[in-house]
Motif scaffolding. Structure first.
Motif, PDB file in Angstrom:
ATOM      1  N   TYR A 157      -0.097  13.718   0.662  1.00 32.70           N
ATOM      2  CA  TYR A 157      -1.248  14.263   1.395  1.00 32.70           C
ATOM      3  C   TYR A 157      -1.305  15.351   1.965  1.00 32.70           C
ATOM      4  O   TYR A 157      -2.360  15.718   2.298  1.00 32.70           O
TER       5      TYR A 157
ATOM      6  N   ASP B  96      -0.942  10.869  -8.195  1.00 29.87           N
ATOM      7  CA  ASP B  96      -0.969   9.543  -7.436  1.00 29.87           C
ATOM      8  C   ASP B  96      -1.656   9.492  -6.261  1.00 29.87           C
ATOM      9  O   ASP B  96      -1.393   9.860  -5.233  1.00 29.87           O
ATOM     10  N   LYS B  98      -2.096   7.011  -4.307  1.00 30.50           N
ATOM     11  CA  LYS B  98      -1.548   6.227  -3.412  1.00 30.50           C
ATOM     12  C   LYS B  98      -0.806   7.185  -2.060  1.00 30.50           C
ATOM     13  O   LYS B  98      -0.844   6.891  -1.011  1.00 30.50           O
ATOM     14  N   PHE B  99      -0.166   8.344  -2.692  1.00 27.83           N
ATOM     15  CA  PHE B  99       0.502   9.159  -1.600  1.00 27.83           C
ATOM     16  C   PHE B  99      -0.577  10.359  -1.331  1.00 27.83           C
ATOM     17  O   PHE B  99       0.057  10.978  -0.619  1.00 27.83           O
ATOM     18  N   PRO B 103      -2.409   8.068   5.305  1.00 25.87           N
ATOM     19  CA  PRO B 103      -2.687   6.744   5.437  1.00 25.87           C
ATOM     20  C   PRO B 103      -3.239   6.199   6.839  1.00 25.87           C
ATOM     21  O   PRO B 103      -3.585   4.970   6.937  1.00 25.87           O
ATOM     22  N   PRO B 150      -7.028   4.001   3.381  1.00 26.42           N
ATOM     23  CA  PRO B 150      -6.465   4.180   1.749  1.00 26.42           C
ATOM     24  C   PRO B 150      -5.719   3.092   1.203  1.00 26.42           C
ATOM     25  O   PRO B 150      -5.910   2.684   0.072  1.00 26.42           O
ATOM     26  N   HIS B 151      -4.952   2.241   2.163  1.00 25.65           N
ATOM     27  CA  HIS B 151      -4.208   1.287   1.681  1.00 25.65           C
ATOM     28  C   HIS B 151      -5.132   0.102   1.144  1.00 25.65           C
ATOM     29  O   HIS B 151      -4.495  -0.810   0.437  1.00 25.65           O
ATOM     30  N   SER B 154      -7.829   0.153  -4.305  1.00 27.11           N
ATOM     31  CA  SER B 154      -7.180  -0.045  -5.486  1.00 27.11           C
ATOM     32  C   SER B 154      -6.759   1.525  -5.975  1.00 27.11           C
ATOM     33  O   SER B 154      -7.504   2.520  -5.568  1.00 27.11           O
ATOM     34  N   GLY B 155      -5.818   1.421  -6.912  1.00 27.48           N
ATOM     35  CA  GLY B 155      -5.469   2.725  -7.432  1.00 27.48           C
ATOM     36  C   GLY B 155      -6.477   3.604  -8.093  1.00 27.48           C
ATOM     37  O   GLY B 155      -6.806   4.577  -7.830  1.00 27.48           O
ATOM     38  N   GLY B 158      -8.966   4.749  -5.509  1.00 29.94           N
ATOM     39  CA  GLY B 158      -8.148   5.904  -4.624  1.00 29.94           C
ATOM     40  C   GLY B 158      -8.388   7.266  -5.432  1.00 29.94           C
ATOM     41  O   GLY B 158      -8.501   8.357  -4.773  1.00 29.94           O
ATOM     42  N   GLN B 159      -8.250   6.880  -6.925  1.00 35.70           N
ATOM     43  CA  GLN B 159      -8.280   8.392  -7.611  1.00 35.70           C
ATOM     44  C   GLN B 159      -9.806   8.748  -7.526  1.00 35.70           C
ATOM     45  O   GLN B 159      -9.773   9.975  -7.345  1.00 35.70           O
TER      46      GLN B 159
END
Lengths: 266, 284
Positions: A157, B96, B98-99, B103, B150-151, B154-155, B158-159
């Motif tokens: 990020y 990804d 998620k990263f 966060p 963000p957590h 869902s993936g 997120g995208q």
């Protein structure tokens, strides 16, 4: 346990705020005819010191000085450390080397010895004691902040925000600082006890708060001459220092359990 | 019309064992089209994308005869000037989600920040912009998503949020670095169609980095096939199955196909000559 620590500290803050209402006597009023009264004597629950000043009142006013020192150091040291550590970690290269070697130099000295040297150079007094303790307290924060920054800066990020065109300043202040803060807070609360001891140590050696100010370390130092015959003059402020340090340690322990995500999964 | 013109791009990493060359003299142009870069892992696809934005970490070195964005050579820009290019004119979606989202910041904060980095707008305008952008990537309850972290996503969401974040400053070029490889197949299509609509509607150029040949054949206009830092073949996506280079043929043959089942799939046998051969130019 952490709650006990928290309650002691809340009590301390309330005592410091309400000192003029709570103190039965003027902490500076001397009464030489009434000197070195024992515990539970009439009008003086904790007795009097060598100049006949009420120990309870002095203890109550002393809490203000303790909080003042701890509060200021707890502001100055982590902020300085955060600034140095994140910049060193994010920029890297020569900046990192120079900043971290300076940090190492500060870390190489025992805290009290370095603080003594600073106070000796700057002159005795509470403000200088605060400054000296802060100067000795920031390096561990810088190290923690740098270590955190190193892991954060290589994360996706941060790349994402970089390729949106954000500059280094923005990334450090808006994206790296918030993530470093939780570990720094834990360190601060665990450090507070050390700060109190350092402040009391400086006061004891006559380099912190100056008489007649009722600083706890200075009070112990005054009571030292009578310690065999009139032990409570030194023991009462000693107990106060002990209790408050313990309270900060208990709170720090508790906070670490709460703020550390690795532990909270259990 | 040419948006981006890359000529003889190299990415090198000096190491103790000598200089490692991740990208070796790649040239291509990008118009208002969907250009795919495919190849196995380690072939230099992602490095090419990052090198265009000059986001290769030191000690990596980027050299090129030119990397021109509408006639202006990016190689001569300073880091500060590059910051105005990144995000505003060329944007990148990473693998990804998620990263790639912070966060500890809400999604709203992050999208608004992305917008305000390049546009002087007050918070309420930026908020409205972010809301409409989230709607554009078909997020159902954008007001709630703006407040979420963000957590909580869902993936696939997120995208889509990443895409919204990268497109909100309305760049001219989007580099999508394997944007769907962390997602499952049904979500993949959805995310791709969103990218497709947005890119076509805005007349943007898209560089789509992937290792999925079938996906690329469906989705893109032109394909560059990379092998060990070089482009070995350039072809139109619809003719991808008639590709001639043995490496491309090998990649195609190593995939199972429903309409032509085989007992054994081919294994790539690599010819050292492939990596020695000069790079094919992808310039039009």
């Amino acid at each position: 346990m952490a709650m006990i620590g928290l309650w002691i500290l809340i009590l301390l803050v309330m005592i410091a705020v309400g000192a003029p209402l709570l103190a039965p006597h003027d902490p500076f009023a001397q009464e030489l005819g009434n000197r070195l009264q024992p515990l539970w004597s009439e009008g003086h629950i904790l007795g009097t010191d060598s100049l006949g000043r009420d120990l309870l009142s002095r203890l109550i006013y002393g809490s203000r000085i303790t909080l003042y020192i701890v509060g200021l150091v707890a502001l100055i040291a982590p902020i300085t450390g955060l600034l140095v550590g994140t910049v060193a970690g994010y920029v890297g290269g020569w900046t990192d080397q120079v900043l971290m070697r300076i940090t190492d130099i500060f870390l190489a000295f025992p805290r009290l010895v370095l603080a003594l040297a600073f106070v000796a150079a700057l002159g005795a007094g509470i403000e200088n004691a605060v400054l000296a303790i802060s100067l000795t307290a920031w390096p561990p924060y810088a190290r923690i902040a740098r270590a955190e920054t190193l892991t954060i800066r290589s994360s996706d990020y941060i790349s994402a925000i970089q390729l949106q065109g954000a500059g280094a300043m923005r990334i450090i202040t808006k994206h790296i600082w918030p993530l470093c803060i939780s570990s720094l807070i834990v360190r601060v609360t665990l450090d507070m006890a050390g700060i109190i001891l350092a402040a009391a140590g400086l006061g004891f050696l006559g380099l912190g708060a100056q008489p007649p100010s009722p600083e706890w370390g200075a009070m112990i130092s005054e009571g030292r001459q009578f310690i065999l015959d009139h032990w409570w003059v030194a023991a009462v402020p000693g107990m106060a220092i002990f209790t408050v340090s313990l309270a900060f340690n208990l709170l720090g322990d508790g906070l670490r359990d709460v703020l550390d995500p690795k532990d909270s999964e259990k | 019309m040419t948006l981006l013109d890359v000529e003889n791009l190299w990415v090198k990493f000096p190491s103790r064992q000598g200089v490692f060359e991740a990208v070796r003299g790649v040239s291509f142009t990008l118009g208002r089209e969907r250009l795919a870069i495919v190849g196995e892992s380690g072939s230099g696809k992602s490095m090419t994308g990052r090198a265009i934005l000059q986001l290769i970490r030191p000690p990596g070195i980027v050299t090129a005869d030119q990397v021109s964005l509408e006639g202006v050579n990016l190689m001569q820009k300073t880091e500060r000037e590059m910051r105005d290019v990144r995000g505003k004119r060329v944007s990148m979606v990473m693998q990804d989600p998620k990263f790639s989202l912070n966060p500890v910041m809400t999604i709203g904060q992050q999208i608004i920040e992305a917008y305000r980095l390049h546009n002087k707008a007050n918070k309420s305008i930026a908020y409205e912009k972010a809301l409409s952008m989230l709607e554009a990537v078909s997020i159902r309850d954008p007001k709630r998503v703006m407040r979420a972290y963000p957590h909580e996503m869902s993936g696939g969401m997120g995208q889509r949020i990443m895409i919204a974040m990268m497109l909100i400053p309305s760049p001219e070029i989007l580099i999508a670095d394997e944007p769907t490889s962390a997602l499952d197949v049904s979500v993949q299509r959805q995310v791709l169609s969103i990218i497709d609509t947005l890119v076509t509607d805005r007349g943007m150029g898209l560089i789509f980095i992937s290792h999925d040949l079938n996906l690329v054949a469906d989705f893109c206009d032109r394909v560059l096939i990379m092998y060990s830092g070089r482009i070995v073949e350039v072809c139109d996506a619809k003719n991808l199955h008639e590709a001639k280079h043995p490496y491309t043929r090998g990649l195609l043959n190593s995939l199972p196909r429903l309409n032509a089942p085989r007992k054994k799939l081919d294994v790539l046998s690599r010819d050292p000559a492939w990596s020695e051969a000069p790079s094919v130019s992808g310039r039009v």
